[in-house]
Design a protein around this motif. Structure first.
Motif, PDB file in Angstrom:
ATOM      1  N   ASP A 108      54.102  12.301 -15.455  1.00 28.92           N
ATOM      2  CA  ASP A 108      53.545  11.526 -16.568  1.00 28.92           C
ATOM      3  C   ASP A 108      54.271  11.810 -17.878  1.00 28.92           C
ATOM      4  O   ASP A 108      54.468  10.914 -18.698  1.00 28.92           O
ATOM      5  CB  ASP A 108      52.052  11.834 -16.737  1.00 28.92           C
ATOM      6  CG  ASP A 108      51.231  11.232 -15.610  1.00 28.92           C
ATOM      7  OD1 ASP A 108      51.756  10.314 -14.940  1.00 28.92           O
ATOM      8  OD2 ASP A 108      50.099  11.683 -15.393  1.00 28.92           O
ATOM      9  N   LEU A 109      54.635  13.075 -18.072  1.00 27.39           N
ATOM     10  CA  LEU A 109      55.306  13.444 -19.322  1.00 27.39           C
ATOM     11  C   LEU A 109      56.669  12.776 -19.431  1.00 27.39           C
ATOM     12  O   LEU A 109      57.007  12.178 -20.454  1.00 27.39           O
ATOM     13  CB  LEU A 109      55.485  14.967 -19.378  1.00 27.39           C
ATOM     14  CG  LEU A 109      54.233  15.765 -19.720  1.00 27.39           C
ATOM     15  CD1 LEU A 109      54.421  17.231 -19.376  1.00 27.39           C
ATOM     16  CD2 LEU A 109      53.898  15.618 -21.187  1.00 27.39           C
ATOM     17  N   VAL A 110      57.434  12.894 -18.357  1.00 25.07           N
ATOM     18  CA  VAL A 110      58.785  12.332 -18.399  1.00 25.07           C
ATOM     19  C   VAL A 110      58.721  10.804 -18.348  1.00 25.07           C
ATOM     20  O   VAL A 110      59.520  10.120 -18.970  1.00 25.07           O
ATOM     21  CB  VAL A 110      59.635  12.903 -17.246  1.00 25.07           C
ATOM     22  CG1 VAL A 110      61.002  12.253 -17.201  1.00 25.07           C
ATOM     23  CG2 VAL A 110      59.774  14.411 -17.390  1.00 25.07           C
ATOM     24  N   GLY A 111      57.731  10.277 -17.631  1.00 29.13           N
ATOM     25  CA  GLY A 111      57.644   8.831 -17.469  1.00 29.13           C
ATOM     26  C   GLY A 111      56.954   8.118 -18.614  1.00 29.13           C
ATOM     27  O   GLY A 111      56.898   6.891 -18.643  1.00 29.13           O
ATOM     28  N   GLU A 112      56.419   8.872 -19.592  1.00 31.81           N
ATOM     29  CA  GLU A 112      55.631   8.231 -20.642  1.00 31.81           C
ATOM     30  C   GLU A 112      56.433   7.200 -21.440  1.00 31.81           C
ATOM     31  O   GLU A 112      55.969   6.088 -21.691  1.00 31.81           O
ATOM     32  CB  GLU A 112      55.037   9.261 -21.592  1.00 31.81           C
ATOM     33  CG  GLU A 112      54.177   8.606 -22.671  1.00 31.81           C
ATOM     34  CD  GLU A 112      53.217   9.552 -23.331  1.00 31.81           C
ATOM     35  OE1 GLU A 112      53.592  10.702 -23.560  1.00 31.81           O
ATOM     36  OE2 GLU A 112      52.087   9.115 -23.622  1.00 31.81           O
ATOM     37  N   GLY A 113      57.655   7.574 -21.804  1.00 33.88           N
ATOM     38  CA  GLY A 113      58.500   6.644 -22.558  1.00 33.88           C
ATOM     39  C   GLY A 113      58.743   5.367 -21.769  1.00 33.88           C
ATOM     40  O   GLY A 113      58.691   4.264 -22.317  1.00 33.88           O
ATOM     41  N   LEU A 114      58.993   5.527 -20.477  1.00 33.94           N
ATOM     42  CA  LEU A 114      59.232   4.360 -19.624  1.00 33.94           C
ATOM     43  C   LEU A 114      58.012   3.457 -19.609  1.00 33.94           C
ATOM     44  O   LEU A 114      58.104   2.236 -19.656  1.00 33.94           O
ATOM     45  CB  LEU A 114      59.537   4.811 -18.190  1.00 33.94           C
ATOM     46  CG  LEU A 114      60.762   5.701 -18.009  1.00 33.94           C
ATOM     47  CD1 LEU A 114      60.799   6.261 -16.605  1.00 33.94           C
ATOM     48  CD2 LEU A 114      62.017   4.897 -18.297  1.00 33.94           C
ATOM     49  N   ARG A 127      58.693   6.388 -10.936  1.00 34.57           N
ATOM     50  CA  ARG A 127      58.805   7.675 -10.267  1.00 34.57           C
ATOM     51  C   ARG A 127      60.256   7.970  -9.873  1.00 34.57           C
ATOM     52  O   ARG A 127      60.759   9.077 -10.087  1.00 34.57           O
ATOM     53  CB  ARG A 127      57.927   7.627  -9.019  1.00 34.57           C
ATOM     54  CG  ARG A 127      57.413   8.948  -8.569  1.00 34.57           C
ATOM     55  CD  ARG A 127      56.620   8.737  -7.292  1.00 34.57           C
ATOM     56  NE  ARG A 127      56.560   9.974  -6.576  1.00 34.57           N
ATOM     57  CZ  ARG A 127      55.647  10.913  -6.825  1.00 34.57           C
ATOM     58  NH1 ARG A 127      54.741  10.704  -7.750  1.00 34.57           N
ATOM     59  NH2 ARG A 127      55.650  12.040  -6.161  1.00 34.57           N
ATOM     60  N   ASP A 128      60.914   6.958  -9.341  1.00 35.69           N
ATOM     61  CA  ASP A 128      62.310   7.139  -8.938  1.00 35.69           C
ATOM     62  C   ASP A 128      63.169   7.513 -10.138  1.00 35.69           C
ATOM     63  O   ASP A 128      64.021   8.392 -10.066  1.00 35.69           O
ATOM     64  CB  ASP A 128      62.848   5.855  -8.298  1.00 35.69           C
ATOM     65  CG  ASP A 128      62.199   5.608  -6.943  1.00 35.69           C
ATOM     66  OD1 ASP A 128      61.560   6.550  -6.434  1.00 35.69           O
ATOM     67  OD2 ASP A 128      62.317   4.488  -6.415  1.00 35.69           O
ATOM     68  N   ARG A 129      62.906   6.822 -11.233  1.00 31.61           N
ATOM     69  CA  ARG A 129      63.676   7.089 -12.443  1.00 31.61           C
ATOM     70  C   ARG A 129      63.396   8.505 -12.947  1.00 31.61           C
ATOM     71  O   ARG A 129      64.307   9.211 -13.396  1.00 31.61           O
ATOM     72  CB  ARG A 129      63.316   6.047 -13.511  1.00 31.61           C
ATOM     73  CG  ARG A 129      63.861   6.313 -14.891  1.00 31.61           C
ATOM     74  CD  ARG A 129      65.335   6.008 -15.021  1.00 31.61           C
ATOM     75  NE  ARG A 129      65.784   6.191 -16.399  1.00 31.61           N
ATOM     76  CZ  ARG A 129      66.907   6.772 -16.752  1.00 31.61           C
ATOM     77  NH1 ARG A 129      67.734   7.209 -15.819  1.00 31.61           N
ATOM     78  NH2 ARG A 129      67.230   6.902 -18.028  1.00 31.61           N
ATOM     79  N   VAL A 167      64.200   6.957 -21.997  1.00 33.64           N
ATOM     80  CA  VAL A 167      64.289   5.594 -22.514  1.00 33.64           C
ATOM     81  C   VAL A 167      65.710   5.235 -22.960  1.00 33.64           C
ATOM     82  O   VAL A 167      65.917   4.221 -23.622  1.00 33.64           O
ATOM     83  CB  VAL A 167      63.303   5.380 -23.686  1.00 33.64           C
ATOM     84  CG1 VAL A 167      61.879   5.514 -23.198  1.00 33.64           C
ATOM     85  CG2 VAL A 167      63.568   6.371 -24.808  1.00 33.64           C
ATOM     86  N   GLU A 168      66.667   6.062 -22.580  1.00 31.43           N
ATOM     87  CA  GLU A 168      68.073   5.849 -22.927  1.00 31.43           C
ATOM     88  C   GLU A 168      68.268   5.643 -24.433  1.00 31.43           C
ATOM     89  O   GLU A 168      68.726   4.584 -24.879  1.00 31.43           O
ATOM     90  CB  GLU A 168      68.645   4.654 -22.161  1.00 31.43           C
ATOM     91  CG  GLU A 168      68.586   4.879 -20.666  1.00 31.43           C
ATOM     92  CD  GLU A 168      68.926   3.620 -19.883  1.00 31.43           C
ATOM     93  OE1 GLU A 168      69.829   2.892 -20.322  1.00 31.43           O
ATOM     94  OE2 GLU A 168      68.276   3.374 -18.871  1.00 31.43           O
ATOM     95  N   PRO A 169      67.924   6.661 -25.216  1.00 29.29           N
ATOM     96  CA  PRO A 169      68.057   6.533 -26.667  1.00 29.29           C
ATOM     97  C   PRO A 169      69.531   6.543 -27.066  1.00 29.29           C
ATOM     98  O   PRO A 169      70.377   7.031 -26.328  1.00 29.29           O
ATOM     99  CB  PRO A 169      67.353   7.790 -27.182  1.00 29.29           C
ATOM    100  CG  PRO A 169      67.543   8.788 -26.095  1.00 29.29           C
ATOM    101  CD  PRO A 169      67.493   8.014 -24.816  1.00 29.29           C
TER     102      PRO A 169
ATOM    103  N   ALA B 238      56.539   9.996 -31.491  1.00 24.33           N
ATOM    104  CA  ALA B 238      57.986   9.805 -31.572  1.00 24.33           C
ATOM    105  C   ALA B 238      58.504   9.067 -30.340  1.00 24.33           C
ATOM    106  O   ALA B 238      59.477   8.331 -30.409  1.00 24.33           O
ATOM    107  CB  ALA B 238      58.679  11.159 -31.713  1.00 24.33           C
ATOM    108  N   THR B 239      57.833   9.275 -29.214  1.00 25.61           N
ATOM    109  CA  THR B 239      58.246   8.579 -27.994  1.00 25.61           C
ATOM    110  C   THR B 239      58.012   7.084 -28.118  1.00 25.61           C
ATOM    111  O   THR B 239      58.673   6.287 -27.470  1.00 25.61           O
ATOM    112  CB  THR B 239      57.473   9.148 -26.789  1.00 25.61           C
ATOM    113  OG1 THR B 239      57.716  10.545 -26.729  1.00 25.61           O
ATOM    114  CG2 THR B 239      57.913   8.519 -25.485  1.00 25.61           C
TER     115      THR B 239
END
Ligand SMILES: Nc1ncnc2c1ncn2[C@@H]1O[C@H](COP(=O)(O)OP(=O)(O)OP(=O)(O)O)[C@@H](O)[C@H]1O
Ligand SMILES: [Mg+2]
Lengths: 276, 353
Positions: A108-114, A127-129, A167-169, B238-239
């Motif tokens: 959830d943490l890593v996927g939040e931006g997505l 999930r894959d990402r 999110v590819e900033p 920020a996200t």
């Protein structure tokens, strides 16, 4: 070499004055970051580095000045414009213990931006990402369902980095991302930054108070003192021929003058670089 | 996990034992002679003595306590001199109605206190914060029975939009299944009666919850302020997360843990506070039963009610512990840390001997 490439971030005359304080926390700060470039911002504690970062990211409204990302003005951005700006600008904080919500899983943490930017609406794709991102920062896919508390500081910072990169900033703002880590772990995380920067062509604003860290990673260096930038230039210029006495003081304060120690330090970085 | 639960259960038993001791002491110390009460108002001295002997009141205190504890463990809370029923069956009769009122009060408590606490934290120092805090403070400062009377005066007597008292309107009937009127109406499929019972529930539930809202709102506010100031909130912003997500998903989920502890305790307190509300609104329930018990010098009824409230209090807290354990893995005792003293502490002892 970077002279001809396009300017990504332009900060001009940034001022932040907190109510009830005599001096401005950030006082007329201006600089540029070009695409693919890393600017190191150094200075002692309380000189206004974090405040600068927060203003750039649109997290606090500065008293004055302008911040532009590409052609877009950050400070006058509408709500929806700010959201898309935030996709292009991600942050990594100093303390990986407090910057990750303790009640969320790594997935959830890593996927939040997505999720919030609608980049991978389906769960499976997201999930894959996330697995891909975890792999990129050197964490196993088995971390997905775990919570931050079961990771070490260095691993947490890797999670925070994966989260920022999801999110590819175009610009990564790092506010002292290694200063709370052990030296050996610092080296690993720094090498990760170096690897990712080349791999993804990232531009970075890298805040640190450790001059050795900035030297290792940055192309350009800005030295800050009580809210002002007192010196800015290429790495070689600032370290080789510091013009401002404060920079010289800073350089003198670091145990760098001892060449064997410094060589040893750089060697640690490189050794762990090979292992990442 | 199992260790944690066993330990909490152990604590539960100890506190319950304490409760029984207090209940027994109350039966000894409080005015009102159970022997006389049992023998009846016009009994002769000999009859009273006979009743005292029958009840074991002439034996040493410690023995009396042994009997008393054994009886309680068998569910025998004594006989009410007023209803001439066993106190346990009396309580079984009235408790569901009180539980219904407490649940309604709890819902009102949550629905008002949590959003107010969040709002106050989010707009801290601004007018909205001040108004929210003032509002809950006024609610808490009014005694429940007085607030009940005021609500009756305004909403029933003047505006005539809600019923004055009772549990059902005249002519509306619901068969007793559980004893909680709204639930019984639902089980019967009698929706008009359900609506009617619900209407009767609103004012007493408000009166009951008013003094509890302030505590929850304040807890939510302060833990929400801590949460909103944390790095992960700034990072979520920020996200690019929307404010709603930042505040609710990131902030509130962390801020609700301390509030849930308070809510667990309030469940027990609220059951006790029905004493102040049920009689005003002429409702059946443990509170009204207790008031009658006090007025009638019905010692066992009062002690039985107090014991019941204590048990509900303990069980509610135990349930909250379990829910928190399930919600928040951080509270789970870590095996590693708890194992360390076990491994290291015998070592020096062995070295000395
Ligand atoms: N919210 C605030 N209100 C008032 N003053 C503040 C606030 N945030 C920061 N300051 C002040 O602004 C100045 C700059 O703070 P800032 O956090 O930007 O420093 P920093 O360079 O990041 O320091 P460090 O290396 O310790 O992180 C400090 O003097 C600090 O006390
Ligand atoms: Mg800082």
């Amino acid at each position: 070499m970077t002279g001809r490439s396009e300017v990504l971030l332009e900060v001009d005359g940034l001022v932040q004055r907190y109510p009830g304080t005599r001096n401005a926390a950030v006082d007329d700060v201006s600089f540029q970051i070009r695409i693919g470039e890393t600017l190191g911002l150094v200075g002692e504690s309380g000189c206004g580095k974090s405040t600068t970062a927060r203003c750039i990211a649109g997290l606090t409204r500065p008293t004055g000045g302008t911040v532009r990302l590409g052609t877009r003005d950050v400070l006058s951005a509408s709500r929806s414009a700010l959201k898309s700006l935030r996709r292009d600008m991600q942050m990594v904080f100093q303390d990986p213990y407090s910057s990750l919500n303790p009640r969320m899983t790594v997935a959830d943490l890593v996927g939040e931006g997505l999720l919030v930017h609608g980049l991978r609406p389906e769960r499976r794709a997201r999930r894959d990402r996330v697995v891909e991102l975890l792999d990129m920062v050197g964490l196993p896919a088995s971390s997905l369902e775990r919570r931050p508390r079961s990771f070490s500081g260095g691993q947490r910072q890797r999670i925070a980095i994966a989260r920022a990169l999801a999110v590819e900033p175009r610009l990564l703002i790092c506010d002292e991302p290694v200063s709370s880590l052990d030296v050996s772990v610092q080296a690993q995380v720094l090498n990760l930054f170096k690897k990712l920067r080349t791999q993804l062509g990232l531009s970075m604003l890298f805040i640190a108070h450790d001059l050795a860290v900035v030297r290792y990673l940055c192309d350009q260096v800005a030295v800050m003192q009580s809210g002002r930038i007192v010196e800015i230039g290429s790495r070689d210029q600032v370290y080789g021929a510091p013009r401002h006495h404060y920079t010289r003081e800073l350089l003198a304060a670091v145990p760098v003058p001892d060449p064997p120690v410094e060589r040893e330090r750089m060697r640690t970085f490189r050794i762990s670089e090979e292992s990442t | 996990m199992v260790r944690f639960i066993t330990r909490r259960l152990g604590q539960l038993v100890i506190v319950f034992a304490g409760l029984v001791v207090v209940a027994f002491l109350m039966s000894v110390i409080l005015p009102g002679d159970p022997g006389r009460a049992a023998a009846g108002r016009n009994a002769t001295v000999a009859q009273v003595a006979e009743a005292r002997h029958r009840l074991g009141l002439d034996r040493p205190l410690l023995m009396q306590f042994g009997h008393y504890a054994a009886r309680i463990l068998h569910g025998d809370l004594g006989t009410s001199v007023f209803t001439h029923q066993s106190v346990l069956s009396d309580i079984r009769q009235v408790l569901p109605s009180s539980v219904e009122l407490v649940v309604a009060g709890m819902i009102i408590n949550l629905v008002i206190a949590v959003p107010l606490g969040v709002l106050a934290a989010y707009r801290r120092g601004r007018p909205a914060d001040v108004v929210a805090r003032l509002f809950v403070l006024v609610g808490a400062a009014m005694p429940a029975f007085w607030l009940g009377l005021m609500l009756q005066l305004i909403f029933a007597d003047q505006l005539k939009i809600l019923p004055l008292s009772g549990q059902l309107s005249f002519g509306v009937d619901v068969r007793r299944i559980t004893g909680a009127t709204t639930l019984d109406a639902l089980l019967e499929g009698n929706f008009p009666a359900f609506g009617d019972a619900l209407k009767h529930l609103i004012l007493p539930a408000i009166a009951l919850s008013a003094s509890f809202i302030a505590v929850v709102a304040r807890t939510v506010r302060s833990s929400m302020i801590t949460a909103l100031d944390s790095d992960y909130i700034v990072l979520a912003r920020a996200t690019g997360a929307k404010e709603w997500r930042v505040v609710v998903r990131h902030g509130l989920r962390n801020a609700l843990v301390p509030a849930s502890t308070i809510l667990g305790m309030q469940l027990g307190w609220m059951l006790g506070a029905t004493v102040l509300v049920e009689s005003t609104f002429n409702r059946t329930g443990l509170g009204a039963y207790m008031v009658t018990g006090v007025l009638q010098n019905d010692l066992y009824a009062v002690i039985g009610s107090i014991l019941t409230i204590g048990v509900v209090f303990l069980l509610a807290n135990f349930a909250v512990d379990l829910i928190q354990l399930w919600l928040n893995p951080r509270l789970r005792p870590r095996r590693r840390t708890s194992a360390v003293p076990l491994v290291t502490s015998p070592a020096p002892a062995g070295g000395v001997s």
